[in-house]
Design a protein around this motif. Structure first.
Motif, PDB file in Angstrom:
ATOM      1  N   ALA A 446    -143.236  20.192  85.522  1.00 42.68           N
ATOM      2  CA  ALA A 446    -143.230  18.807  85.028  1.00 42.68           C
ATOM      3  C   ALA A 446    -142.251  18.634  83.870  1.00 42.68           C
ATOM      4  O   ALA A 446    -142.206  17.569  83.262  1.00 42.68           O
ATOM      5  CB  ALA A 446    -144.636  18.403  84.601  1.00 42.68           C
ATOM      6  N   GLN A 447    -141.476  19.681  83.574  1.00 38.41           N
ATOM      7  CA  GLN A 447    -140.492  19.656  82.484  1.00 38.41           C
ATOM      8  C   GLN A 447    -141.161  19.430  81.132  1.00 38.41           C
ATOM      9  O   GLN A 447    -140.588  18.807  80.238  1.00 38.41           O
ATOM     10  CB  GLN A 447    -139.437  18.557  82.719  1.00 38.41           C
ATOM     11  N   ALA A 448    -142.386  19.918  81.036  1.00 40.76           N
ATOM     12  CA  ALA A 448    -143.108  19.738  79.774  1.00 40.76           C
ATOM     13  C   ALA A 448    -143.138  21.031  78.975  1.00 40.76           C
ATOM     14  O   ALA A 448    -143.470  21.031  77.796  1.00 40.76           O
ATOM     15  CB  ALA A 448    -144.531  19.262  80.040  1.00 40.76           C
ATOM     16  N   GLN A 474    -143.337  12.174  76.937  1.00 41.11           N
ATOM     17  CA  GLN A 474    -144.149  13.405  76.867  1.00 41.11           C
ATOM     18  C   GLN A 474    -145.496  13.196  77.541  1.00 41.11           C
ATOM     19  O   GLN A 474    -145.979  14.055  78.282  1.00 41.11           O
ATOM     20  CB  GLN A 474    -144.338  13.820  75.401  1.00 41.11           C
ATOM     21  N   GLN A 476    -146.111  11.086  79.914  1.00 34.05           N
ATOM     22  CA  GLN A 476    -145.876  11.028  81.356  1.00 34.05           C
ATOM     23  C   GLN A 476    -145.766  12.424  81.937  1.00 34.05           C
ATOM     24  O   GLN A 476    -146.335  12.720  82.991  1.00 34.05           O
ATOM     25  CB  GLN A 476    -144.597  10.233  81.647  1.00 34.05           C
ATOM     26  N   ARG A 477    -145.044  13.311  81.240  1.00 31.15           N
ATOM     27  CA  ARG A 477    -144.866  14.658  81.787  1.00 31.15           C
ATOM     28  C   ARG A 477    -146.178  15.421  81.785  1.00 31.15           C
ATOM     29  O   ARG A 477    -146.462  16.183  82.706  1.00 31.15           O
ATOM     30  CB  ARG A 477    -143.779  15.400  81.007  1.00 31.15           C
ATOM     31  N   LEU A 500    -138.649   8.635  81.219  1.00 32.80           N
ATOM     32  CA  LEU A 500    -137.855   9.847  81.073  1.00 32.80           C
ATOM     33  C   LEU A 500    -136.373   9.492  81.035  1.00 32.80           C
ATOM     34  O   LEU A 500    -135.943   8.534  81.679  1.00 32.80           O
ATOM     35  CB  LEU A 500    -138.106  10.783  82.266  1.00 32.80           C
ATOM     36  N   THR A 504    -133.669  14.450  82.444  1.00 31.87           N
ATOM     37  CA  THR A 504    -134.999  15.017  82.694  1.00 31.87           C
ATOM     38  C   THR A 504    -135.533  14.528  84.028  1.00 31.87           C
ATOM     39  O   THR A 504    -136.126  15.287  84.794  1.00 31.87           O
ATOM     40  CB  THR A 504    -135.971  14.606  81.575  1.00 31.87           C
ATOM     41  N   ASP A 505    -135.292  13.249  84.307  1.00 31.10           N
ATOM     42  CA  ASP A 505    -135.709  12.648  85.569  1.00 31.10           C
ATOM     43  C   ASP A 505    -135.165  13.466  86.743  1.00 31.10           C
ATOM     44  O   ASP A 505    -135.900  13.880  87.646  1.00 31.10           O
ATOM     45  CB  ASP A 505    -135.189  11.200  85.599  1.00 31.10           C
ATOM     46  N   LEU A 508    -136.603  17.045  86.870  1.00 31.38           N
ATOM     47  CA  LEU A 508    -137.996  16.991  87.297  1.00 31.38           C
ATOM     48  C   LEU A 508    -138.084  16.817  88.808  1.00 31.38           C
ATOM     49  O   LEU A 508    -138.852  17.495  89.493  1.00 31.38           O
ATOM     50  CB  LEU A 508    -138.709  15.838  86.576  1.00 31.38           C
TER      51      LEU A 508
END
Ligand code: ADP
Ligand code: MG
Length: 575
Positions: A446-448, A474, A476-477, A500, A504-505, A508
């Motif tokens: 989730a790119q978190a 953050q 959202q991720r 995002l 990042t979009d 992800l």
């Protein structure tokens, strides 16, 4: 209100005990003046010290027993009414948990909170009053009258004159007070609503310098409630002075006529003393009863509001023979779906048909208010369709159990909501059995991972209520990670990429593709770049399907899609 008392079940023995104790206590109260009369008439008049001491001791014992009964009854009543409140609150909460969003929409959050807290407290208080007085007050009135008449029937005529007067006052006060009591609960609802909006919207209020306006709005609501409360109290406060006045006047009358009767030798001094005490008991009990009748309407208004919640049956319930999700792969089909929100004039979606196969990415795009979130709500069965059906592998979702249905879906809502706890807690929310590795992996996809490891305590960092200590992207991720850790057959991303940045979009989506290869992906988006590569794009316009196809196909065939694309991408990007 009587209906609510069905929840008293476990306490019925206590109530029976209180009834007995109050009965004994009233008997003791009624007996004491007679003893007193005997002491005066027999002991004092004849100078019989021994008699005075013996009877005095008896009086002490009776009084002590009466007090003991009273205290115990008070103790049991408190426990019962508090326990009753606890049971009803539990019932209401448990019931509300089964509500679909449809029912939440009808009550509103503020009213729901008042109903579960203040309204239940009202009923609880009346229950306490009832237990303390329901039996003893009438008993004291009737018993007092009987005893008074037995002491001196002629003198009782004074009471006959006073009681109708007092009753008149009570009826007058009740007719004024009861409507006000009813309106108080509605005003409390209003106050809660304003307060809630203020607390949740504090950022917006500050940013738009609306503090002053909000203060006024709260002030007005507060003032309104206060005015009604003052009015009620003012009316109620009339009762006590009037009752005291009537009581004292009747005591004067009793003394006056009593002394004449003693002079004439019809009555003894002790009897007169006892008589005055009975008169006080009767008038005092009458006042208590009137108070009780005043509180009952307010509580029954509250009881009605509680019952409204309890009697609302959830519109969405599992079919008695619902199917499990075993064997379902997760291909989603919307078949001619039409749906209107309760009370809305226009359907939010009309005749929507499309399919989303497993292993495919199906995107839904359209302007705000075109019904994208509504479609997702229908898939999760937050609401039931008005017409047509939503199917998974050909099975109507209404034939599945709600739990089984939702188990299959990893849902990322449009408005990311987190819960207080740690980062790990929030991701594990998606799958209670997730291991540490699975949680970290989901966060990575989730790119978190990056921002979590930047936090002071990493995965154990605290999340405040509503996730306010994280940025929109953050949050959202984190809610994407929460859906991923579930490893479901169907993913629903309702506009989950909007907060995002483009980079990042893209990262992800690439990571998701590998992760969710066999799953059905439903992606709602505003940005064309997010969904350009989807296997199928459904274009929604004002609740209706304007076109279905790939990016290329739609560019040629769908005017609505072309407009959306033109507004976002440059010429080169389109080609
Ligand atoms: P989108 O997600 O495409 O922006 P929505 O599906 O949220 O749009 O909303 C579609 C329409 O339904 C809008 O006109 C909106 O006003 C209405 N709507 C959405 N939620 C509710 C609700 N809970 N009650 C009544 N109307 C609603
Ligand atoms: Mg939406």
């Amino acid at each position: 209100m009587i209906k609510l008392f069905r929840f008293l079940g476990p306490y019925r023995y206590w109530i029976a005990a209180v009834v007995c104790l109050m009965f004994l206590q009233s008997i003791a109260q009624l007996y004491l003046p007679t003893l007193m009369a005997d002491i005066v008439d027999i002991g004092v008049m004849h100078g019989d010290t021994a008699y005075i001491l013996t009877m005095g001791a008896v009086m002490l014992v009776v009084a002590a027993l009466g007090t003991a009964c009273n205290v115990t009854a008070g103790f049991l009543s408190s426990k019962t009414s508090a326990g009753f409140g606890k049971i009803v609150r539990g019932k209401v909460f448990g019931h509300v948990e089964r509500f679909s969003l449809q029912e939440f929409d009808t009550f509103g959050t503020a009213s729901m909170i008042t109903r579960t807290t203040n309204d239940i407290t009202q009923v609880q208080q009346v229950l306490f009053m009832l237990m303390r007085m329901f039996l003893s007050a009438p008993l004291m009135i009737v018993g007092g009258i009987v005893m008074a008449v037995s002491k001196d029937a002629k003198l009782s005529l004074v009471l006959v004159a006073v009681i109708p007067l007092l009753a008149g006052v009570i009826v007058f006060v009740a007719s004024k007070g009861i409507p006000l009591f009813r309106s108080m609960q509605a005003k409390l609802d209003r106050l809660n609503l304003v307060l809630r909006e203020n607390l949740t919207g504090i950022r917006v209020i500050r940013a738009f310098n609306r503090t002053e306006h909000e203060r006024d709005r709260f002030g007005a609501s507060n003032e309104d409630l206060t005015r009604t409360a003052i009015k009620v109290t003012r009316i109620m406060s009339v009762i006590f002075p009037i009752m005291l006045l009537l009581l004292n006047l009747s005591l004067v009358a009793i003394m006056w006529f009593g002394s004449i009767r003693i002079d004439l030798g019809y009555m003894q001094v002790g009897d007169l003393i006892a008589f005055t005490q009975y008169a006080s008991q009767i008038l005092f009990s009458l006042t208590m009863v009137s108070m009780m009748f005043m509180m009952i309407p307010r509580a029954s208004a509250s009881a009605v509001r509680i019952n409204e919640v309890l009697n609302t049956s959830p519109t969405i319930v599992d079919a008695p023979d619902f199917k499990g999700s075993a064997g379902l792969k997760g291909a989603v089909e919307f078949r001619d779906v039409t749906f209107s929100y309760p009370g809305a004039e226009q359907p939010a979606v009309r005749n929507v048909s499309f399919t989303a196969g497993t292993g495919e990415v199906t995107a839904i795009i359209g302007g705000t208010g075109s019904g994208k979130s509504t479609l997702m709500n229908l898939l999760l069965r937050f609401y039931d369709v008005g017409g047509g059906s939503v199917r998974i592998d050909g099975t109507d979702i209404r034939e599945l159990g709600q739990e089984q249905l939702r188990e299959m879906i990893g849902y990322v809502p449009q408005k990311a909501s987190l819960f207080s706890g740690t980062v790990t807690d929030n991701i594990r929310f998606g799958n209670v059995g997730a291991t540490r590795e699975e949680i970290e992996h989901a966060a990575e996809v989730a790119q978190a991972g990056e921002f979590i490891s930047g936090l002071k305590d990493g995965f154990d960092s605290p999340v405040s209520q509503g996730g306010t200590n994280f940025s929109g992207g953050q949050k959202q991720r984190l809610s994407i990670a929460r859906a991923l850790v579930r490893n479901p057959a169907i993913y629903v991303f309702d506009d989950s990429f909007s907060a995002l940045d483009f980079k990042t979009d893209a990262k992800l989506r690439a990571a998701l593709q590998a992760e969710t290869a066999d799953a059905t992906l439903l992606i709602v988006a505003q940005r064309v770049s997010t969904i350009m590569n989807a296997d199928r794009i459904v274009v929604l316009d004002d609740g209706e399907v304007a076109g279905i196809g790939t990016h290329r196909e739609l560019l040629d065939s769908c005017e609505v899609y072309r407009e959306i694309v033109m507004s976002q991408l440059s010429e080169e990007e389109i080609a």
